[in-house]
Scaffold this motif. Structure first.
Motif, mmCIF file in Angstrom:
data_model
loop_
_atom_site.group_PDB
_atom_site.id
_atom_site.type_symbol
_atom_site.label_atom_id
_atom_site.label_comp_id
_atom_site.label_asym_id
_atom_site.label_seq_id
_atom_site.Cartn_x
_atom_site.Cartn_y
_atom_site.Cartn_z
ATOM 1 N N GLN A 108 1.158 -0.805 -0.231
ATOM 2 C CA GLN A 108 -0.297 0.356 -0.330
ATOM 3 C C GLN A 108 0.859 1.146 0.095
ATOM 4 N N SER A 109 2.273 1.231 -0.401
ATOM 5 C CA SER A 109 3.188 2.201 -0.575
ATOM 6 C C SER A 109 2.646 3.472 -1.273
ATOM 7 N N SER A 110 2.680 4.547 -1.067
ATOM 8 C CA SER A 110 2.477 5.725 -1.571
ATOM 9 C C SER A 110 3.507 6.325 -2.583
ATOM 10 N N GLU A 111 4.303 5.575 -2.596
ATOM 11 C CA GLU A 111 5.344 6.074 -3.140
ATOM 12 C C GLU A 111 5.166 6.769 -4.825
ATOM 13 N N LEU A 112 5.503 7.257 -5.405
ATOM 14 C CA LEU A 112 4.826 8.030 -6.837
ATOM 15 C C LEU A 112 6.314 7.183 -7.623
ATOM 16 N N VAL A 113 5.573 7.238 -8.939
ATOM 17 C CA VAL A 113 6.369 5.751 -9.771
ATOM 18 C C VAL A 113 5.774 6.245 -10.976
ATOM 19 N N GLU A 114 7.245 6.728 -12.065
ATOM 20 C CA GLU A 114 6.349 7.360 -13.299
ATOM 21 C C GLU A 114 5.571 6.171 -13.942
ATOM 22 N N ALA A 115 4.411 6.114 -14.321
ATOM 23 C CA ALA A 115 3.375 5.140 -15.077
ATOM 24 C C ALA A 115 3.832 5.298 -15.739
ATOM 25 N N GLY A 116 4.042 5.963 -16.957
ATOM 26 C CA GLY A 116 3.834 6.672 -18.313
ATOM 27 C C GLY A 116 4.260 7.315 -18.618
ATOM 28 N N THR A 117 4.704 7.732 -20.383
ATOM 29 C CA THR A 117 4.819 9.127 -20.320
ATOM 30 C C THR A 117 4.063 9.353 -22.143
ATOM 31 N N GLY A 118 4.452 10.610 -22.494
ATOM 32 C CA GLY A 118 3.834 10.958 -23.522
ATOM 33 C C GLY A 118 4.474 12.312 -24.318
ATOM 34 N N SER A 119 3.610 13.037 -25.173
ATOM 35 C CA SER A 119 4.509 14.137 -25.426
ATOM 36 C C SER A 119 3.400 15.370 -24.736
ATOM 37 N N GLY A 120 3.749 16.882 -25.638
ATOM 38 C CA GLY A 120 2.924 17.454 -25.330
ATOM 39 C C GLY A 120 3.707 18.609 -26.605
ATOM 40 N N PHE A 121 3.220 20.072 -26.118
ATOM 41 C CA PHE A 121 3.898 20.938 -27.951
ATOM 42 C C PHE A 121 3.287 21.903 -26.783
ATOM 43 N N ILE A 122 4.634 23.259 -26.703
ATOM 44 C CA ILE A 122 4.015 24.396 -25.978
ATOM 45 C C ILE A 122 3.208 25.016 -27.141
ATOM 46 N N ILE A 123 2.554 25.547 -26.086
ATOM 47 C CA ILE A 123 0.946 26.672 -27.074
ATOM 48 C C ILE A 123 0.810 28.366 -26.461
#
Length: 391
Positions: A108-123
């Protein structure tokens, strides 16, 4: 998206090609998935503009000087505005969604882990606004953004909309940011070259560039378990996890789409889909201003179970109404349970997906004429469209 790893299995869905201008549709059964949450669409490169008044000079010397390639120029101009996005979730959330690396313990650890990655762009460089897909940042407890200059910054979620799969983030450090130029996706023609820039596989392959063409327009993707996406651009780009939310760019360096989904059937390649930027801008503006987006609505529930019966009995096809909110716009106009809507204004609709897609082409407060069948008789009423907010 980053593959909510074992969670995102190919899902069967109905693809209805909804022609925005012609009103013609065709149907095929396909399998669609978000190429990530984390996965996506890569797309490819563009010339062949519908606007004949715009000189296409970038291709002039492509055979003699590769540095003048339109793709090279687009990559130089747009690449600095493309960002990587990381979605961090707690261990317990990852286990609930099947994001683990193959084993599921009961911690039940509340440690944050990278679940996934994506992309984006500065508007908007001045205010630090970044556009991406909703599914890239969905359920995130923390979001970080990696910039082209190597900075890694924590981002704030300004607003998201699952109905259109759009989200807006904001970073506080706005120094030396590059923003994109927006194009007009309504003028896109099949065969135009496009370029996709994104982070397939995460930051290790940041701002990877692929090039191709617009394969089709006005595609409708009914994502199983997800929102239906309307009027999508189809491209033949290679698809890799991590590209979701990245830009699809024409040869003028203008954003014409937001890469969002792919066709995942074994044996098929080069079938990616992007949200048209001209349809996304109003949602993006609402998310920035209000944190939520409002969509036009009739406030009725529709079902396609009627369609098989209608075909057997040679009855008109349409969107069958099985529940009506009496205080909603359709209810106030006299629409009843059991009515079958066949047209919005002069546009034929033959099922619930086409009905919703046509409604989404209008704005909250617009007046439309609904033609419907009731007890074998054709009737028509005028309705002022109401609203529903982001889910």
């Amino acid at each position: 998206m980053s593959e909510k790893k074992n969670r995102l299995l190919p899902l069967a869905a109905l693809c209805i090609i909804s022609a925005l201008l012609g009103g013609v549709s065709s149907v095929s059964i396909l399998q669609y998935v978000y190429p990530e949450t984390l996965s996506a669409i890569e797309a490819q490169a563009s010339l062949n503009s519908a606007d004949t008044n715009r000189p296409v000079t970038l291709l002039a010397n492509t055979q003699t000087d590769e540095s003048n390639s339109p793709v090279v120029q687009v990559a130089k101009e747009v690449g600095p505005a493309v960002v990587g996005i990381s979605n961090y979730q707690t261990v317990s959330n990852l286990q609930r969604y099947g994001f683990g690396l193959g084993s599921r313990n009961n911690t039940q650890s509340s440690e944050l882990v990278e679940a996934g990655t994506g992309s984006g762009f500065i508007i908007d460089a001045q205010n630090g606004y970044i556009v991406t897909n909703n599914h890239v940042i969905e359920d995130a407890k923390k979001i970080t953004v990696s910039l082209s200059d190597g900075r890694n910054l924590e981002a704030k979620l300004i607003g998201s909309d699952s109905r259109t799969d759009l989200a807006v983030l904001q970073i506080s450090d706005t120094s030396n940011l590059t923003e994109v130029k927006l194009g007009d996706s309504s003028k896109i023609e099949v065969g135009e070259f496009v370029v996709a820039i994104g982070n397939p596989g995460g930051n290790e392959f940041a701002r990877s560039v692929t090039a191709g063409v617009i394969s089709a327009t006005n595609r409708t993707l009914q994502m199983s378990g997800e929102s239906t996406l309307y009027n999508m651009l189809q491209t033949d780009a290679a698809i890799n996890p991590g590209n979701s939310g990245g830009p699809l760019v024409n040869y003028y360096g203008e954003i014409i789409g937001i890469n969002s989904a792919k066709y995942a059937e074994n044996g098929f390649e080069g079938m990616g889909f992007a949200i048209p930027i001209s349809e996304a801008t109003s949602i993006i503006t609402q998310l920035i201003e209000n944190g939520v987006a409002k969509h036009p609505a009739l406030l009725v529930s529709v079902s396609d179970q009627y369609l098989l019966y209608a075909k057997e009995k040679n009855l008109p096809l349409g969107a069958y109404i099985y529940e009506v909110n009496p205080e909603g716009p359709a209810g106030k106009a006299g629409i009843q349970e059991g009515d079958v809507i066949t047209h919005i204004n002069d546009v034929k609709v033959e099922n619930s997906t086409e009905l919703i897609g046509e409604i989404y082409k209008h704005n909250v407060g617009d007046k439309v004429t609904l033609t419907f069948i009731r007890n074998g008789q054709t009737k028509a009423v005028q309705v002022t469209l109401g609203e529903i907010a982001s889910q």
